[in-house]
Design a protein around this motif. Sequence first.
Motif, PDB file in Angstrom:
ATOM      1  N   LEU A 331       4.590  -6.253  -0.116  1.00 43.00           N
ATOM      2  CA  LEU A 331       3.673  -7.214  -0.730  1.00 43.00           C
ATOM      3  C   LEU A 331       2.660  -7.767   0.267  1.00 43.00           C
ATOM      4  CD1 LEU A 331       6.106  -9.198  -3.050  1.00 43.00           C
ATOM      5  CD2 LEU A 331       4.124  -7.855  -3.780  1.00 43.00           C
ATOM      6  N   MET A 332       3.080  -8.009   1.505  1.00 42.67           N
ATOM      7  CA  MET A 332       2.143  -8.549   2.482  1.00 42.67           C
ATOM      8  C   MET A 332       1.080  -7.529   2.862  1.00 42.67           C
ATOM      9  SD  MET A 332       2.607 -11.647   2.713  1.00 42.67           S
ATOM     10  CE  MET A 332       1.214 -11.780   3.819  1.00 42.67           C
ATOM     11  N   ALA A 333       1.413  -6.242   2.830  1.00 48.47           N
ATOM     12  CA  ALA A 333       0.397  -5.221   3.088  1.00 48.47           C
ATOM     13  C   ALA A 333      -0.677  -5.261   2.007  1.00 48.47           C
ATOM     14  CB  ALA A 333       1.040  -3.838   3.140  1.00 48.47           C
ATOM     15  N   LEU A 334      -0.255  -5.461   0.764  1.00 48.89           N
ATOM     16  CA  LEU A 334      -1.216  -5.582  -0.327  1.00 48.89           C
ATOM     17  C   LEU A 334      -2.028  -6.871  -0.187  1.00 48.89           C
ATOM     18  CD1 LEU A 334       1.041  -4.507  -3.359  1.00 48.89           C
ATOM     19  CD2 LEU A 334      -0.359  -3.076  -1.858  1.00 48.89           C
ATOM     20  N   ALA A 335      -1.361  -7.934   0.224  1.00 50.91           N
ATOM     21  CA  ALA A 335      -2.056  -9.215   0.380  1.00 50.91           C
ATOM     22  C   ALA A 335      -3.131  -9.130   1.451  1.00 50.91           C
ATOM     23  CB  ALA A 335      -1.048 -10.313   0.735  1.00 50.91           C
ATOM     24  N   PHE A 336      -2.802  -8.518   2.581  1.00 51.76           N
ATOM     25  CA  PHE A 336      -3.788  -8.389   3.653  1.00 51.76           C
ATOM     26  C   PHE A 336      -4.948  -7.496   3.228  1.00 51.76           C
ATOM     27  CE2 PHE A 336      -0.087  -9.176   6.738  1.00 51.76           C
ATOM     28  CZ  PHE A 336      -0.349 -10.548   6.756  1.00 51.76           C
ATOM     29  N   GLU A 337      -4.653  -6.473   2.476  1.00 56.49           N
ATOM     30  CA  GLU A 337      -5.727  -5.591   1.993  1.00 56.49           C
ATOM     31  C   GLU A 337      -6.668  -6.338   1.052  1.00 56.49           C
ATOM     32  OE1 GLU A 337      -6.082  -1.680  -0.879  1.00 56.49           O
ATOM     33  OE2 GLU A 337      -4.565  -1.648   0.710  1.00 56.49           O
ATOM     34  N   ALA A 338      -6.119  -7.281   0.292  1.00 59.91           N
ATOM     35  CA  ALA A 338      -6.934  -8.038  -0.658  1.00 59.91           C
ATOM     36  C   ALA A 338      -7.706  -9.180   0.001  1.00 59.91           C
ATOM     37  CB  ALA A 338      -6.049  -8.592  -1.771  1.00 59.91           C
ATOM     38  N   GLY A 339      -7.414  -9.471   1.279  1.00 54.24           N
ATOM     39  CA  GLY A 339      -8.179 -10.504   1.970  1.00 54.24           C
ATOM     40  C   GLY A 339      -7.387 -11.729   2.389  1.00 54.24           C
TER      41      GLY A 339
END
Length: 371
Positions: A331-339
């Motif tokens: 989830l944090m990888a997705l969060a960082f990708e989203a900004g």
Amino acid sequence: MIRFGPMSITLLLCAGQGIVLAGLLLRARRNRAANRWLALLILAVAALITPFIIGYAGFYDRWPRLSFAPFSLTLAFGPLVYLYTLSLVDAPPARVWPHFMPVLVQFLADALVFPFPLETKNWWNTVAHSPLISPVFEAGTIVSLGLYGLAAWRRYRGYRRWLDDNRTDGVDVDPSWIRNFLIALMVVAVIWLGFIIAKRIDPGRDYFDQFLLYVTFSALVLYLGIAGWRHAETAFPHVSRARVPEVAAGVEKGRDWVVQGQEWVRMIDSGAHWRNPELTLAVLARALGTNTAYLSRALGAASGENFNTLINRRRVAEVQRLLAAGDARDLMALAFEAGFNSKASFNRAFADLAGMSPSAWRLKSRKSPAI
């Protein structure tokens, strides 16, 4: 006879711990100006407790000439509260000494009398200090705390609004400590006022009847020291440091802010500016060729949302899109990708905008519509 009993030891332990914590605050590397103001506030409260520490231990009975020792610096409390709050979130005023002129007068009122013989001090206490000077300083302290506390509260409320209007990572620098600090001080001020009124109603109350008040002051010293030290290194963004030269954005009169805001929202979406983890209102304004005042007004008119909500809504929607597409990454990888730039800001924004935690949404992602 000097004897430290439960009363004096209780106050001594708290005051001593407060002095140690004040020393640690003075050595903190971040928020240096703010931490110095807080350390001075702790020391001023500890000084107020000191006459009762030594009084309960019998010092004044053994050495009555200690009367009028200038321990009471209560008129410094209000300015120190305000300057601490202001220094955490913005630049303090260039000239601070005018704020401390009343406490200088308060200090001199005791310090100038202290060297006199005991007979003279007793006479002065009877004719002037107890009936006139002390009540004036007590009333002045409560008024000062009220006015400075209100000014500090307004600064805190304005700062919270500024975070929402200018940044998307406000949860990472949550200023709730400032709120709690001010509330604690106001609670103590109300208790203090109650004891002052009780003393005026019943002048026969002696300093043993004041013990619970000074236990309250001792608890305040511990709270300010411990909680202040915990937040000593918190990097609160400064409003003044975030200000940038404004770029001309045309003539304001007659401008349709809804249309202008819709255009800027389109540019935000087409350029995916929300993916920038360092995005602030000032950064976005420069990217769009406008200024922060116009951008904030237009985005509010077009979307009805502040900057924080508008940007984080897009980031959350992107994470939801990735989850709905079956992206199995952390989830944090997705969060960082989203900004998003921290777990705290991601979890708070997702819960606020999606109504559930990211992990709960992942379990229901195939059935839950995007926000």
